[in-house]
Design a protein around this motif. Structure first.
Motif, mmCIF file in Angstrom:
data_model
loop_
_atom_site.group_PDB
_atom_site.id
_atom_site.type_symbol
_atom_site.label_atom_id
_atom_site.label_comp_id
_atom_site.label_asym_id
_atom_site.label_seq_id
_atom_site.Cartn_x
_atom_site.Cartn_y
_atom_site.Cartn_z
ATOM 1 N N ASP A 108 0.806 -1.224 0.000
ATOM 2 C CA ASP A 108 0.000 0.000 0.000
ATOM 3 C C ASP A 108 0.842 1.278 0.000
ATOM 4 O O ASP A 108 0.297 2.373 -0.018
ATOM 5 N N LEU A 109 2.166 1.149 -0.001
ATOM 6 C CA LEU A 109 3.055 2.303 -0.151
ATOM 7 C C LEU A 109 4.217 1.875 -1.034
ATOM 8 O O LEU A 109 5.056 1.070 -0.630
ATOM 9 N N LEU A 110 4.256 2.422 -2.239
ATOM 10 C CA LEU A 110 5.294 2.061 -3.195
ATOM 11 C C LEU A 110 6.382 3.124 -3.220
ATOM 12 O O LEU A 110 6.112 4.307 -3.020
ATOM 13 N N GLU A 111 7.592 2.687 -3.502
ATOM 14 C CA GLU A 111 8.719 3.622 -3.602
ATOM 15 C C GLU A 111 9.521 3.314 -4.857
ATOM 16 O O GLU A 111 9.842 2.158 -5.133
ATOM 17 N N SER A 112 9.844 4.352 -5.615
ATOM 18 C CA SER A 112 10.701 4.209 -6.785
ATOM 19 C C SER A 112 11.637 5.405 -6.834
ATOM 20 O O SER A 112 11.416 6.419 -6.170
ATOM 21 N N ARG A 113 12.696 5.286 -7.633
ATOM 22 C CA ARG A 113 13.707 6.334 -7.659
ATOM 23 C C ARG A 113 14.307 6.457 -9.051
ATOM 24 O O ARG A 113 14.543 5.459 -9.721
ATOM 25 N N GLU A 114 14.530 7.699 -9.457
ATOM 26 C CA GLU A 114 15.200 7.970 -10.725
ATOM 27 C C GLU A 114 15.963 9.275 -10.618
ATOM 28 O O GLU A 114 15.383 10.328 -10.365
#
Length: 259
Positions: free
Chosen positions: A4-10
């Motif tokens: 229910d909490l997604l994390e991504s990075r760029e």
């Protein structure tokens, strides 16, 4: 991260996504806690340059707390204090995070969702988004730590209008009331939010941290001490200052290091 909490990075831009689209990203007790934990962890992350906070599904940022939890987790004042402590710790983590935070707002942004968005540094919304705090219809108050950021943005008159009338207002009115930083067509909101994040990420990260700290300090309304005033000159001792002014003279784009 949890489902229910997604994390991504760029490229130093971290995206945190409230991921309960089937519930329009309504906030649960556990989700409040996980969001706070993620923000405190990212606050210590020297590689992060900007955080984008959004809701999944395109229909809502968040409508606030999941009403189904009221009977089990907020049925009385004792339970509400425990639940409220988690909410308030997370809102504090949002306000105090050293990295700039951009709220990407699509659709519904109401109640606790509005409190979260107001606690971010910038709010980019779509023309079709909607805002409000109709909590009087639930017999609830907006507690001091929840009210703080909304009041700081909209002022007394507009905040009372939201709370007393309980209307859900369109994005254009929210923009006039200073609840959002920028309003763009629905199809452009994600692109604009990430363009904003990239502009932030290109700046000197230590300078962003200092500016956030200085603004929070000025909001306290107390006289600035000589030692605090001196902190405004520490930037001249940073590696980023050397990079910045030399790149300007050379007509080049600076590549800041955060030190």
């Amino acid at each position: 991260m949890s489902a229910d909490l997604l994390e991504s990075r760029e490229d130093g831009i971290v995206t945190l996504t409230l991921n309960r689209p089937e519930k329009l990203n309504a906030l649960t007790k556990d989700l409040w806690q996980r969001l706070g934990e993620a923000l405190r962890r990212l606050d210590r992350d020297e590689t992060a340059r900007c955080i984008v906070l959004r809701g999944a599904g395109g229909k809502a940022f968040s409508p606030g707390n999941d009403i189904s939890e009221f009977a089990t987790d907020r049925a009385n004042s004792a339970q509400a204090r425990i639940y409220g402590a988690l909410m308030h710790e997370t809102l504090s983590a949002l306000r105090e995070c050293r990295h700039p935070i951009v709220a990407l707002i699509e659709g519904i942004c109401v109640g606790g969702g509005l409190e979260i968005a107001a606690s971010c540094d910038l709010r980019i919304c779509s023309e079709g988004s909607r805002f409000g705090a109709p909590i009087a219809k639930l017999g609830l108050v907006m507690a001091y730590p929840e009210l703080e950021s909304v009041l700081a943005l909209a002022g007394r008159a507009a905040t009372l209008q939201l709370l007393l009338e309980g209307r859900i207002i369109p994005a254009a009115e929210a923009f006039r009331l200073n609840l959002v930083s920028r309003m763009v067509p629905d199809a452009e909101v994600a692109a604009e939010a990430y363009a904003t994040a990239r502009r932030i990420a290109e700046g000197a990260p230590l300078v962003h941290c200092w500016h956030k700290k200085f603004i929070r300090r000025l909001e306290q309304g107390k006289p600035i001490t000589p030692a605090e005033a001196d902190e405004g000159f520490l930037c001249f001792d940073t590696r980023d200052f050397q990079i910045g002014y030399r790149a300007f003279l050379a007509k080049q784009k600076p590549a800041f290091e955060g030190r």
